[in-house]
Structure formats: C-alpha cells, structure tokens
Design a protein around this motif. Structure first.
Motif: not given
Length: 327
Positions: A214-215, A221-225, A283-285
């Motif tokens: 969820x984090x 954002x959901x596209x990245x999820x 990746x650090x984010x």
C-alpha cells in the motif's frame, strides 16, 4: 474563489466521494440508501455503470436500480482493499473527482471464486449552498482482452481472424490473471487440486505477499503500483521457472506450488532466492520486499489445508519482521 478555499472544497468533494462508495459497498442498508439519496443532485442526476443495464439518465431510474442491486448483494459482505482519489475544479461551483476502487468479497468460509471489482471512476459534483451534491457518476472496469500498453484490444482482434487458434487462446486466457499472465486464483487452485489427486508426495506450497505494498501506491501512485505487481510476477516466474504452478491469488498476494519432491533445504533456497531477488529490485524511491510462507504436502491434505498452513506461515513471517520465510 481563493486558492485555499478551492483546496478545501476539493477536499470536501473527495471525502464525500469516499463516503458514497463506502455507503454503497459496505453499508447496503436503508440508512446507507438514504445517505446516498440525500447526497445526489436531485434535479439532474445520471449514472453510467459497469453492468449492461447500468445506464440511468435520472434519479428515479437510479434509485430503482440501486434497490435491485442491494437485493442481489444481500448476504454478501465486501471489503475495500484499496482506493485512490484526485479532484479537479471544473468551473464555478463544479468539480470532478476521479480515481480507482478495488473491492473484494469477504466470505465467511473459503470459496473458490470471490466477487471482485477493480473499477475506475469519475464523479461530477455541483455546489449547492454549503455542500457538494453528486450530479454524475461513470465507472468502468478494465477490458480483460486488452494487453498492457494497448489502446484497444488489437491482439485479441487479430487472434479472432484465426478461429481455431483463437479458440485455444481463449481456453488458455480463461486461466490467466490479465495483468500478470500468471494463473488466476481459480485456475491455480484447480491445477494444485489435480496435482494432489495424483499424489504430489513431497510437494511444497509457497504463499507470498508483497511487504507494505500500500505504501507503493500511496507514495508513487497506482500506475507505479501496477508496474510493481507486474515486475514481481516476472521475478516470481523466473525463480520458479518451469517446475511449478505460479498464480496471483488477488491484489499483491501470490502463490506457487512445486509438485515434485523438494527437501527442506531446496524449498528454503527457493524462498530465500525470491526474497533476495525482489529486495534487490528496490530503486531508492520505496523499499521493496516480500514475505513467504511454506507448507509441505501431507497425506490426504486438500488445497485449503495447504493454503491455510502456508498462509499461517506467511503471517508468521510478517510478524517476525517481514522480508523472510517461515514454515
């Protein structure tokens, strides 16, 4: 309207959108129905839904459909797994709220198939006095035929030109999760049940859950999820290669079943490799991780016996710090 007041009003619209979805999904009661009715723009309301019948040009038509929907859903309890909202002004006294809503049935006992809705929505609100009222709602679910990065289902259209090939593709596709290409919950269960019927002595069941997923949605954002879900499925498939059934059980929950005998050391090596490979994808984010629960096949075990044993082990991994495996 000042910038501060505009933000306050947009936040109010988002909160009303959340409350309306919760009243519809979680509280199909007379009280919930009254709240929905009182929150609608009475003189000019319309709705387009996911069902073939859900084209309501006015409030009376919608309220009649709402009553029928609630009767049909009687006895079914839902939970909201995740949601996402954004708001935009559309002019004086009008705004748009759009986002996603992921809902799944919460059964009182194990079921092979759960009612699930992963919808995208847009809601138009109009200001009346000191509050917002919903004037229009449009929600839809993704086309299962549409592949990632396609703007229309071109692939399936081309397949339709070859009838025999297309028929075989349909049979296969019915077993697959549309986002990841892994077996869906029902197909995965069916293959494991067949393996158990053959004996599957020494087989191992792996239950896998992404840590703090969820984090990812809340931060990136959901596209990245969605991208994270797809990338994890690729890593999972690579780790288990051709020697296992691999499935997406729903959301960020996955499972794998190795039918051939594995020693404890071999099974743990698989789990350890998966955890390490996925952690290395950070990746650090946001830090990526997964937890694993393992269960070995015992005599006369059913799919649900294995599922619950591995799920119990999975939650032991979660309690003990995540990013690990347990039996």
């Amino acid at each position: 309207m000042g910038e501060t007041m505009e933000r306050v009003w947009l936040d109010e619209a988002i909160e009303l959108a959340k409350a309306l979805w919760r009243a519809y999904v979680l509280e199909p009661t007379e009280e919930g129905g009254r709240f929905i009715f009182d929150s609608l723009f009475q003189s000019d309301f319309s709705l387009i839904g996911t069902g073939k019948h859900e084209m309501y040009p006015n409030l009376p038509a919608f309220m009649g459909g709402l009553g029928r929907d609630q009767e049909e859903a009687e006895g079914i309890t839902f939970e909201i797994l995740d949601d996402y909202y954004e708001a935009r002004p559309l002019g004086e006294g009008c705004c748009l709220v759009f986002g996603t809503l992921w809902v799944r049935e919460r059964p009182s006992e194990p079921k092979s198939l759960l009612v699930e809705m992963d919808t995208r929505f847009s809601m138009v609100f109009r200001r009346e006095g000191d509050r917002w009222l919903l004037a229009h709602l449009h929600h839809s679910t993704p086309n299962v035929d549409q592949h990632r990065d396609e703007y229309y289902p071109k692939t399936v259209t081309e397949q339709a030109n070859a009838a025999l090939a297309y028929s075989k593709a349909l049979e296969r596709r019915a077993e697959l999760d549309p986002m990841t290409g892994l077996f869906n919950h029902v197909a995965f269960e069916g293959h494991v049940c067949e393996a158990l019927a053959r004996g599957a002595s020494g087989g191992t069941f792996f239950m896998i859950d992404l840590d703090d997923f969820k984090l990812v949605n809340d931060t990136l954002g959901h596209p990245e999820g969605d991208r994270v879900i797809v990338e994890f499925a690729d890593v999972l498939s690579d780790v288990f290669a051709q020697d296992a059934y691999v499935g997406r059980m729903g959301g960020d929950e996955f499972a794998a079943f190795v039918e051939c005998p594995l020693s404890v050391a071999q099974a743990e090596a698989k789990a350890r490799t998966l955890v390490e490979r996925w952690t290395a994808c950070s990746d650090g984010r946001v830090r990526l991780g997964c937890s694993v629960g393992l269960a070995s096949v015992a005599r006369d075990q059913t799919f649900f016996d294995l599922y619950h044993a591995a799920d119990k082990a999975l939650y032991a991994s979660k309690r003990n710090g995540k990013g690990r495996f347990s039996w």
